[in-house]
Design a protein around this motif. Structure first.
Motif, mmCIF file in Angstrom:
data_model
loop_
_atom_site.group_PDB
_atom_site.id
_atom_site.type_symbol
_atom_site.label_atom_id
_atom_site.label_comp_id
_atom_site.label_asym_id
_atom_site.label_seq_id
_atom_site.Cartn_x
_atom_site.Cartn_y
_atom_site.Cartn_z
ATOM 1 N N ASP A 108 -0.207 -4.080 -4.055
ATOM 2 C CA ASP A 108 0.990 -4.893 -4.310
ATOM 3 C C ASP A 108 1.145 -5.290 -5.784
ATOM 4 O O ASP A 108 1.449 -6.430 -6.098
ATOM 5 N N ASP B 273 1.697 0.004 -2.577
ATOM 6 C CA ASP B 273 2.630 -0.712 -3.444
ATOM 7 C C ASP B 273 2.071 -0.897 -4.862
ATOM 8 O O ASP B 273 2.181 -1.970 -5.453
ATOM 9 N N HIS C 261 -2.624 -0.624 4.425
ATOM 10 C CA HIS C 261 -1.717 -1.336 3.521
ATOM 11 C C HIS C 261 -1.418 -2.710 4.104
ATOM 12 O O HIS C 261 -1.442 -3.709 3.393
ATOM 13 N N ASN D 4 4.680 0.334 1.506
ATOM 14 C CA ASN D 4 6.019 0.502 2.066
ATOM 15 C C ASN D 4 7.041 0.834 0.985
ATOM 16 O O ASN D 4 8.172 1.159 1.288
ATOM 17 N N HIS E 187 -0.145 -6.242 1.271
ATOM 18 C CA HIS E 187 1.230 -6.278 1.760
ATOM 19 C C HIS E 187 1.821 -7.671 1.967
ATOM 20 O O HIS E 187 2.971 -7.898 1.638
HETATM 21 MN MN MN Z 1 3.929 -3.784 0.901
#
Ligand code: MN
Length: 245
Positions: free
Chosen positions: A9, A42, A120, A85, A201
């Motif tokens: 992230d 991410d 994730h 994502n 995440h």
């Molecule tokens: Mn994420």
């Protein structure tokens, strides 16, 4: 010194130069002394295809990040990358350019002597039904083929429009829907018969202790790198610890 470091992230993007610099500093400093670096999704705010790295109109930040990771690989640090994502289109050419290996989600790796479940984290957020529906679409071959057939500028426009919409939707959702579902966490640990889970995440860094089928388990949640923050999980034979950077 730590065996393995975990980040996720980071959401690297040209409009957040402070975060990008902090990440480059982390690669040169802490990560260069580690055996392995795990990037659990991410890394980028969005990734619209590996041709970003070669195309004349590709994003210079993408190239700079790939080069920095490649330099780290050449020092002998093993890099593993998992899709998030936002950067689920990271592919083989990105791996070739960086020396990273692509991890499945979930993945099981032996870290500090402990078989550890890595995710994730988005698949654990099962209460967010709209998101899970979108995830199925975005991970389908048909959607990806159609998206990747567009030009880079078209893909950028598409992603920016999706992100504007997503900000509205996310802003309207109750916070608990955006966190992991406890049952999904237990199911993941049970299925893999493991006692340690590391994921990102949710941007809620913490260590959670829980018991699954009578076995003591732990779930480590990685920090995000937004708003001047940044951090990582270090794991060696002495165990895991969350550190700021
Ligand atoms: Mn994420």
């Amino acid at each position: 010194m730590p065996g393995a470091l975990f980040v996720s992230d980071l959401h690297l993007a040209a409009e957040r130069p402070g975060t990008n610099e902090r990440f480059f500093g982390f690669l040169q400093d802490q990560a260069s002394r580690a055996e392995r670096l795990y990037i659990l999704g991410d890394l980028f705010e969005y990734w619209i295809g590996d041709d970003e790295l070669q195309a004349a109109d590709g994003d210079p930040l993408a190239r700079a990040v790939a080069d920095a990771l490649h330099a780290l690989s050449r020092l002998g640090v093993g890099i593993a990358v998992m899709h998030g994502n936002r950067d689920f289109l990271l592919g083989e050419r990105f791996c070739a350019a960086t020396g990273a290996r692509l991890l499945e989600d979930p993945a099981v790796e032996k870290i500090g002597g402990v078989r550890t479940l890595l995710m994730h984290g988005d698949t654990l957020c099962t209460d967010d039904l709209d998101y899970q529906a979108w995830r199925r679409t975005a991970r389908s071959r048909a959607w990806q083929a159609e998206f990747l057939a567009k030009s880079l500028p078209e893909r950028r426009r598409t992603v920016q429009a999706m992100r504007a919409k997503s900000r509205e939707v996310v802003g309207a959702k109750p916070a608990e829907i955006m966190d992991v579902n406890d049952g999904a966490v237990r199911e993941a640990l049970r299925t893999h018969r493991l006692t340690r889970l590391v994921h990102g995440h949710t941007h809620r860094p913490a260590r959670h202790a829980l018991e699954v089928d009578g076995r003591p388990c732990e779930r480590w949640v990685l920090p995000d790198w937004y708003d001047g923050r940044g951090g990582y999980l270090a794991v060696d034979d002495a165990g895991p610890r969350l550190l700021a950077c």
